[in-house]
Design a protein around this motif. Structure first.
Motif, PDB file in Angstrom:
ATOM      1  N   GLY A  18      41.668  22.171  51.754  1.00  0.00           N
ATOM      2  CA  GLY A  18      42.523  23.233  51.965  1.00  0.00           C
ATOM      3  C   GLY A  18      42.017  24.322  51.289  1.00  0.00           C
ATOM      4  O   GLY A  18      41.016  24.307  50.285  1.00  0.00           O
ATOM      5  N   PRO A  19      42.406  25.599  51.475  1.00  0.00           N
ATOM      6  CA  PRO A  19      41.976  26.861  50.815  1.00  0.00           C
ATOM      7  C   PRO A  19      42.049  26.746  49.188  1.00  0.00           C
ATOM      8  O   PRO A  19      42.891  26.082  48.873  1.00  0.00           O
ATOM      9  N   GLN A  20      41.125  27.471  48.732  1.00  0.00           N
ATOM     10  CA  GLN A  20      41.001  27.103  47.028  1.00  0.00           C
ATOM     11  C   GLN A  20      41.457  28.574  46.408  1.00  0.00           C
ATOM     12  O   GLN A  20      40.722  29.561  46.397  1.00  0.00           O
ATOM     13  N   ARG A  21      42.501  28.377  45.697  1.00  0.00           N
ATOM     14  CA  ARG A  21      42.935  29.383  44.978  1.00  0.00           C
ATOM     15  C   ARG A  21      42.445  29.539  43.732  1.00  0.00           C
ATOM     16  O   ARG A  21      42.222  28.727  42.977  1.00  0.00           O
ATOM     17  N   GLY A  22      42.144  30.849  43.141  1.00  0.00           N
ATOM     18  CA  GLY A  22      41.947  31.232  41.732  1.00  0.00           C
ATOM     19  C   GLY A  22      40.579  30.467  41.429  1.00  0.00           C
ATOM     20  O   GLY A  22      39.674  30.173  41.930  1.00  0.00           O
ATOM     21  N   ARG A  23      40.838  29.690  40.134  1.00  0.00           N
ATOM     22  CA  ARG A  23      39.782  29.195  39.442  1.00  0.00           C
ATOM     23  C   ARG A  23      39.426  27.681  40.102  1.00  0.00           C
ATOM     24  O   ARG A  23      38.537  27.029  39.724  1.00  0.00           O
ATOM     25  N   THR A  24      40.339  27.330  40.990  1.00  0.00           N
ATOM     26  CA  THR A  24      39.884  26.184  41.801  1.00  0.00           C
ATOM     27  C   THR A  24      38.878  26.266  42.935  1.00  0.00           C
ATOM     28  O   THR A  24      38.157  25.530  43.429  1.00  0.00           O
ATOM     29  N   LEU A  25      38.352  27.642  42.957  1.00  0.00           N
ATOM     30  CA  LEU A  25      37.298  28.016  44.034  1.00  0.00           C
ATOM     31  C   LEU A  25      36.054  27.588  43.593  1.00  0.00           C
ATOM     32  O   LEU A  25      35.653  27.543  42.418  1.00  0.00           O
ATOM     33  N   LEU A 278      39.215  46.082  48.970  1.00  0.00           N
ATOM     34  CA  LEU A 278      39.893  46.042  47.709  1.00  0.00           C
ATOM     35  C   LEU A 278      38.930  46.408  46.450  1.00  0.00           C
ATOM     36  O   LEU A 278      38.678  45.657  45.456  1.00  0.00           O
ATOM     37  N   ILE A 279      38.098  47.453  46.581  1.00  0.00           N
ATOM     38  CA  ILE A 279      37.553  48.017  45.429  1.00  0.00           C
ATOM     39  C   ILE A 279      37.920  48.757  44.380  1.00  0.00           C
ATOM     40  O   ILE A 279      37.831  48.427  43.269  1.00  0.00           O
ATOM     41  N   SER A 280      38.811  49.565  44.792  1.00  0.00           N
ATOM     42  CA  SER A 280      39.688  50.436  43.796  1.00  0.00           C
ATOM     43  C   SER A 280      41.142  49.949  43.623  1.00  0.00           C
ATOM     44  O   SER A 280      42.022  50.568  43.175  1.00  0.00           O
ATOM     45  N   ILE A 286      46.613  43.451  41.863  1.00  0.00           N
ATOM     46  CA  ILE A 286      45.960  42.307  41.863  1.00  0.00           C
ATOM     47  C   ILE A 286      46.990  41.015  41.569  1.00  0.00           C
ATOM     48  O   ILE A 286      46.811  40.007  42.109  1.00  0.00           O
ATOM     49  N   ALA A 287      47.631  41.481  40.402  1.00  0.00           N
ATOM     50  CA  ALA A 287      48.891  40.503  40.321  1.00  0.00           C
ATOM     51  C   ALA A 287      49.717  40.145  41.379  1.00  0.00           C
ATOM     52  O   ALA A 287      50.004  38.960  41.611  1.00  0.00           O
ATOM     53  N   GLU A 288      50.076  41.086  42.044  1.00  0.00           N
ATOM     54  CA  GLU A 288      50.937  41.076  43.374  1.00  0.00           C
ATOM     55  C   GLU A 288      50.194  40.262  44.545  1.00  0.00           C
ATOM     56  O   GLU A 288      50.766  39.335  45.068  1.00  0.00           O
ATOM     57  N   LEU A 289      49.061  40.524  44.812  1.00  0.00           N
ATOM     58  CA  LEU A 289      48.434  40.024  45.663  1.00  0.00           C
ATOM     59  C   LEU A 289      48.062  38.330  45.083  1.00  0.00           C
ATOM     60  O   LEU A 289      48.497  37.611  46.279  1.00  0.00           O
ATOM     61  N   ALA A 290      47.782  37.970  44.052  1.00  0.00           N
ATOM     62  CA  ALA A 290      47.787  36.661  43.578  1.00  0.00           C
ATOM     63  C   ALA A 290      49.099  35.843  43.893  1.00  0.00           C
ATOM     64  O   ALA A 290      48.920  34.582  43.850  1.00  0.00           O
ATOM     65  N   ILE A 317      40.562  38.879  40.157  1.00  0.00           N
ATOM     66  CA  ILE A 317      41.614  38.161  41.470  1.00  0.00           C
ATOM     67  C   ILE A 317      41.606  36.534  41.332  1.00  0.00           C
ATOM     68  O   ILE A 317      42.677  35.983  41.344  1.00  0.00           O
ATOM     69  N   LEU A 318      40.427  36.073  40.815  1.00  0.00           N
ATOM     70  CA  LEU A 318      40.425  34.503  40.618  1.00  0.00           C
ATOM     71  C   LEU A 318      41.205  34.412  39.459  1.00  0.00           C
ATOM     72  O   LEU A 318      41.770  33.184  39.539  1.00  0.00           O
ATOM     73  N   ASP A 319      41.059  35.057  38.467  1.00  0.00           N
ATOM     74  CA  ASP A 319      41.872  34.997  37.124  1.00  0.00           C
ATOM     75  C   ASP A 319      43.155  34.930  37.263  1.00  0.00           C
ATOM     76  O   ASP A 319      44.182  33.980  36.502  1.00  0.00           O
ATOM     77  N   ALA A 320      43.615  35.817  38.161  1.00  0.00           N
ATOM     78  CA  ALA A 320      44.919  36.032  38.182  1.00  0.00           C
ATOM     79  C   ALA A 320      45.490  34.773  39.344  1.00  0.00           C
ATOM     80  O   ALA A 320      46.676  34.844  39.941  1.00  0.00           O
TER      81      ALA A 320
END
Lengths: 427, 427
Positions: A18-25, A278-280, A286-290, A317-320
């Motif tokens: 399945g989809p890979q979140r955060g540091r499991t990417l 999502l550049i700016s 980022i926290a809300e997105l995560a 984004i990955l760290d969050a």
């Protein structure tokens, strides 16, 4: 219907789980000397080559000969349908013309809109088909494809019809997105609010009516909006996405490509399937997105095409613990590039992803960004048999090497499509 | 020997008139609806299609169908011969490993040297041939090719022999360069002076002796040096190039890629054919370069490969009336990219060249950087018939579009080589 046993004789990347979140990417689910059994165009078994050979001794085989076998790419963001080109504008920018001078000379997105409106269905199909073929030849087996160069009801619908036809022609699969809110058309100059009202009050309901009898068994298209200075402001973007959502359309957003108008936060609140660019984007967002299920879609070919240094804060984004995908953003203004492998190589350089992370972001997470994670994006039993055989024996060559096509064979729904045989000399 | 009349039915770029200095760079010599007559693999006439058809009514024709016709690319800088790969090192960098940690883990250029020394002639040929074929398929009809991963007398000579054999195999033409001064080999660690002496006192004279009976009618190879912190300092670089020059070798330099050691000024003084990289080059040196015949060779794929932001001050070189070429720098450490079109697209973005300038910098000026400007690099009577037919009807698509192969057909010495037919759907 195609059936066969594919022997990797090398690295088989399943991307399972399945989809890979955060540091499991970057979890590749690699099987050395793996094999894949295909029945009726779907994956019937995945495992070690010796086991599968024993279980299916008479199955027709395709030996990848030590080349990497992996899922087909899922390009989660593209604008492949338009008429004309903007080569002159590209040259003018390099000659020092300003954005305003180019606009005054008839350039910019509205020149593509003009050419696209003037094109017949046949012309649109003839210009778009080879682009999709190039994307497919470079490994994109499933492609999200947006309208957005019509900006009037009839042309936007014609673009959608063309995309539906091209989807049925295949061999690729398309996930369609309605992006009438891509820019403000000339006839609504300085009246973005009126255009937004027109879109919400008339076009979206009419699209909803039109869809069922015309697209038959297909899920509703995504509705997307370009939330940016000079395009749609936050209130207009919200109006469009809320209307779309109310009608049952899944929604997406282009936000924070240049200016942060608050679009990402709003999209998360509305449960958008993805928020793209999502550049700016701010640290809070980022926290809300995560904390949400909205997928962040990075499009590194666009800053590259524009020679801009700013990119998505992908590592943050990955760290969050966010969900990150990487798309191609094929379009005639900023990134005419049909090769998702270049976006992947850019993701390694400008987003600092490892090859494994970039591979997951362009396969299973790309699928999540278009709600197809149960159908494509990994090599797992029951999924569509969309696979790539690379002309390399190590998956890290994706990213490490750049600018060419490393795909040897595209397998779509179990059918092998050899790519550019003349490019493959010995190894 | 091939003979035919090529009808462009569109843009024919001749690049006629010799190497293009300073602001004249980008003179395409375009003929609309032009034609090229080929006899014995050479260009026998160039002009308007109607004139040439009238003069040669029975000649076999090849119609480019409105596609751009232009000279083959001349890639003035490549390191195409090595064994092994550095994919693991690429991944380690992205995982945060430092340069020193990678070196300690056996990575870096010396790992390629180790693999190359261990490779047989057959293995070297088998690994290098497909790289040259990919370069050729992407339009490079003439390729400068350096040794430099041997770093001992026998291996450097084996690399040169392999390149001479690959040159004779064709279809490409190679211009060979002896780059034993690419790095300090492990057995000379902290003894760069001793390595320099060995090279000057023994290897270069022996190479001179070896060349004539073994390379027969070929001009002497270039001798090149990597003048950089950690490689060869200014005095050592001077010693090598002066020795080479004294023996009659034409010379080149890698200078100012990271640190400015004064190599560019020294190379100009010695009459080097080219000075390559030139990223940290000073304003004074740019003026001296422009007053010389030394060609500045920009290699934008290398900072791209390394994700570095610094690039050659190419506009300053043009403003000073210098001679600028753009090369690919194919190598396994920083830029494994066989597609010179990507270097061209990078030149538009990171050096701010227009497509026309970047085209001249990769054709006639590339030829000047390897002393072949009288033989290749333009479509002029008497030159070798090395041409490209692009899968585009506007030359500006080179640069504007990126990441794919825009070459439809490579014509080498008058013989057409169709490229990747499966990639060309309708247009």
């Amino acid at each position: 219907m195609p059936r066969m046993l594919i022997h990797s004789a090398g690295q088989l990347l399943t991307l399972s789980g399945g989809p890979q979140r955060g540091r499991t990417l970057g979890s590749l689910g690699m099987i050395e000397d793996g094999a894949v059994l295909i029945r009726e165009g779907r994956i019937a078994a995945v495992g070690s080559d010796s086991e599968l050979r024993r279980a299916h001794p008479d199955e027709e085989g395709l030996n990848a000969g030590g080349r990497v076998v992996m899922p087909g790419f899922v390009d989660a963001h593209s604008h492949p349908i338009w008429a004309g080109d903007r080569a002159a504008e590209f040259e003018q920018r390099l000659q020092g013309k300003t954005y305003l001078e180019i606009l005054e000379g008839g350039g910019g997105i509205l020149s593509t809109v003009k050419a696209t409106r003037a094109a017949s269905m046949e012309e649109l199909l003839a210009q778009t088909r080879p682009r999709l073929q190039r994307m497919f030849n470079h490994g994109s087996t499933t492609i999200e494809a947006k309208t957005g160069y019509g900006l009037d009801f009839e042309t936007e619908l014609r673009l959608l019809q063309a995309l539906l036809q091209l989807d049925s022609e295949g061999p690729w699969d398309l996930a369609t997105t309605y992006l009438a809110a891509h820019a403000i058309p000339a006839e609504f100059e300085d009246r973005a609010g009126d255009y937004t009202d027109e879109l919400c009050e008339n076009w979206l309901p009419a699209l909803k009516e039109w869809w069922a009898p015309n697209a038959v068994d297909k899920a509703l298209p995504f509705v997307d909006v370009f939330c940016e200075t000079g395009a749609f402001d936050l209130a207009q973007s919200r109006q469009i996405l809320e209307t779309a959502k109310g009608l049952g359309f899944p929604v997406k957003i282009h936000s924070d490509e240049f200016d942060n108008l608050g679009g990402t936060r709003m999209a998360i609140e509305l449960g958008a399937v993805s928020a793209d660019h999502l550049i700016s984007t701010s640290t809070d967002e980022i926290a809300e997105l995560a904390a949400s299920d909205t997928v962040a879609v990075a499009l590194p070919a666009t800053p590259f095409g524009l020679a801009e240094a700013h990119n998505m804060p992908a590592k943050a984004i990955l760290d969050a613990d966010g969900l990150l995908a990487v798309g191609g953003d094929l379009n005639p203004g900023t990134a005419w590039c049909e090769n998702l492998q270049l976006a992947l190589a850019l993701a390694c350089r400008t987003l600092k992803l490892t090859p494994a992370q970039a591979i997951a972001a362009t396969t299973i997470n790309g699928a999540a960004a278009i709600q197809r994670q149960n159908e494509v994006g990994s090599i797992e039993v029951g999924k569509q048999a969309d696979l790539l055989i690379l002309d390399a024996n190590d998956y890290r060559h994706l990213g490490y090497r750049f600018g060419i096509n490393l795909v040897h064979t595209v397998i779509k729904k179990g059918t092998p499509h050899p790519v550019a045989a003349s490019l493959h000399v010995s190894t």
